[in-house]
Scaffold this motif. Structure first.
Motif, short mmCIF file in Angstrom:
data_model
loop_
_atom_site.label_atom_id
_atom_site.label_comp_id
_atom_site.label_asym_id
_atom_site.label_seq_id
_atom_site.Cartn_x
_atom_site.Cartn_y
_atom_site.Cartn_z
N LEU A 168 1.10 -1.29 0.34
CA LEU A 168 -0.10 -0.25 0.09
C LEU A 168 0.84 1.26 0.63
O LEU A 168 0.87 2.28 -0.32
N ALA A 169 1.79 1.20 0.63
CA ALA A 169 2.92 2.17 0.93
C ALA A 169 4.09 2.99 -0.03
O ALA A 169 4.24 3.70 -1.01
N ARG A 170 3.52 1.91 -1.26
CA ARG A 170 4.42 1.91 -2.77
C ARG A 170 3.91 1.64 -3.54
O ARG A 170 3.83 2.15 -4.64
N THR A 171 2.48 1.47 -2.94
CA THR A 171 1.70 2.10 -4.38
C THR A 171 1.12 3.07 -5.00
O THR A 171 0.78 4.00 -3.85
N PRO A 172 1.04 3.81 -6.02
CA PRO A 172 1.12 5.40 -6.47
C PRO A 172 -0.54 5.47 -6.20
O PRO A 172 -0.77 4.97 -6.29
N ALA A 173 -0.60 7.25 -6.21
CA ALA A 173 -1.39 6.84 -5.54
C ALA A 173 -3.06 7.48 -6.98
O ALA A 173 -4.32 7.05 -6.91
N ALA A 174 -2.26 7.10 -7.66
CA ALA A 174 -2.64 7.04 -9.06
C ALA A 174 -3.09 5.79 -9.56
O ALA A 174 -4.56 5.39 -10.46
N ASP A 175 -3.23 4.72 -8.93
CA ASP A 175 -3.59 3.28 -9.43
C ASP A 175 -3.72 3.24 -7.97
O ASP A 175 -4.37 1.86 -7.69
N ARG A 176 -5.50 3.35 -8.79
CA ARG A 176 -6.78 3.36 -7.92
C ARG A 176 -7.05 1.56 -7.75
O ARG A 176 -7.89 1.84 -6.48
#
Lengths: 168, 241
Positions: free
Chosen positions: A132-140
């Motif tokens: 979760l910490a590594r996943t960019p916010a744009a990758d919804r």
């Protein structure tokens, strides 16, 4: 993968490689990078079943490419897939079977099984935290998938606690 | 050298008609920099254990050691002094001082622990900055959302740079966005070497810990490490069927 490809083809006809790209774009990191060979095999089966049809499109300096499109039967199959209710997660899983059968075998006691499983779930949760910490916010789409997995784990842990209170 | 050690710790509540054992002989040793999550069903003695470790609840028998000094024999006032210097506490309900600003709430424990006003201010600025609360420094706690108040409570608990941070359901009434902020800060301070002992029901929070202690019926039934294993993308970590 069959219904996934049907859904993409319902939007527009495409060849195999375009379908791979569309999967990647739609799912972000939520889809383990789709295997092009598997896409072609699946398309072949869909064609055989009459759910898609292919037309050869000529290309200059290159072999013809096959562009696939959805048939009426394919659209019907896709509609059925979308409209039928989706099964929830199964709860009579491997761990449940171990838990029930363990005392009969005398191999492990339930408390030990539950404790080990709890730590296993927490270690999965820890992986999801990192993810979760590594996943960019744009990758919804990926974020939603991760959150769903976390909520399932939280429920599994609560259920373990219930087992402990009840069986131990 | 352990930061905290409990030896055969027992708590029996004897106020009612029948004495009720809440903690039945717990041995626990926590090393510097360790993050320990304590889980268990309600009534398993988690909160009582953590309260005893912080001297907020008197033990019935057994020993508590903090930084290699025996502390269970201390008087209440000696405990109060010790807490100011060595222990940070966060609870489910934030217990902020209502008529003091956010800044003063956070600086107070540092000042009580003997920090100079300048040190206390710097520490407060760092903590509030890390929690995205710098702009709220002059607000009263009542003007903050629940999530903001909990972050202030966490900042306050860390202001005196405690030997150990004790937390009892610190995300108990936060929504998921606010929980994420608290998770981030806990991860950061843990990375910086903060020792943490935390009671929680929230698996996301517990999963940050290095070690899980499971309590059942007042006793430790499991104590072991939480493995960290897989890396990869969402699609790889979470199996798609």
């Amino acid at each position: 993968m069959r219904p996934h490809l049907l859904a993409l083809l319902a939007k527009e006809p495409a060849h195999g490689y375009e379908l791979k790209q569309a999967l990647e774009q739609t799912f972000g990191s939520a889809y383990p990078s789709p295997n092009i060979g598997q896409i072609y095999v699946t398309l072949g089966r869909l064609e055989k079943d009459g759910l898609v049809r292919a037309v050869d499109v000529e290309q200059s300096n290159r072999p013809n490419k096959k562009v696939y499109y959805l048939t009426a039967k394919g659209r019907e199959s896709l509609t059925t897939w979308v409209e039928e209710p989706t099964e929830g997660p199964r709860v009579r899983d491997e761990f449940f079977m171990k838990l029930v059968l363990a005392p009969l075998t005398g191999i492990a006691d339930r408390m030990a099984l539950i404790n080990r499983q709890r730590r296993h779930y927490l270690s999965l949760m820890s992986d999801l935290n990192d993810l979760l910490a590594r996943t960019p916010a744009a990758d919804r789409v990926a974020l939603l998938l991760i959150e769903g997995a976390m909520l399932h784990l939280q429920a599994d842990l609560e259920w373990l606690e219930r087992c402990q209170e009840d069986l131990a | 050298m352990s930061v905290i050690k409990a030896v055969n710790l027992v708590k029996i509540y004897s106020g009612g008609a029948v004495p009720v054992p809440a903690v039945r002989g717990v041995d626990l040793q926590v090393e510097p920099g360790e993050f320990v999550a304590i889980m268990g069903p309600s009534g398993s003695g988690k909160s009582t254990l953590v309260h005893m470790l912080g001297g907020l609840d008197a033990r019935t028998s057994g020993e508590i050691w903090l930084d290699d000094k025996r502390v269970d024999t201390l008087s209440e006032s000696a405990w109060a002094l010790l807490r100011r210097k060595k222990i940070g506490f966060v609870f489910q309900f934030f217990n902020l001082v209502a008529n003091m600003t956010v800044a003063d709430n956070v600086e107070l424990p540092a000042l009580l622990a003997g920090a100079s006003p300048r040190e206390a201010r710097e520490r407060r600025q760092n903590l509030l900055g890390a929690l995205n609360l710098s702009e709220r420094a002059d607000a009263a706690p009542g003007q903050l959302s629940g999530g903001e108040q909990q972050r202030v409570a966490l900042a306050r608990a860390l202001a005196n740079q405690p030997s150990v941070l004790l937390a009892d359901e610190p995300t108990g009434n936060l929504d998921s966005r606010n929980t994420r902020d608290v998770l981030r800060l806990l991860t950061e301070v843990h990375k910086d070497g903060q020792t943490i002992i935390m009671v929680t029901h929230d698996a996301r929070v517990a999963a940050l810990a290095d070690r899980l202690v499971s309590l059942f019926d007042g006793a430790i039934v499991d104590d072991g490490r939480i493995a960290r294993r897989r890396t990869g993308t969402a699609g790889e970590v979470i199996d798609l069927r």
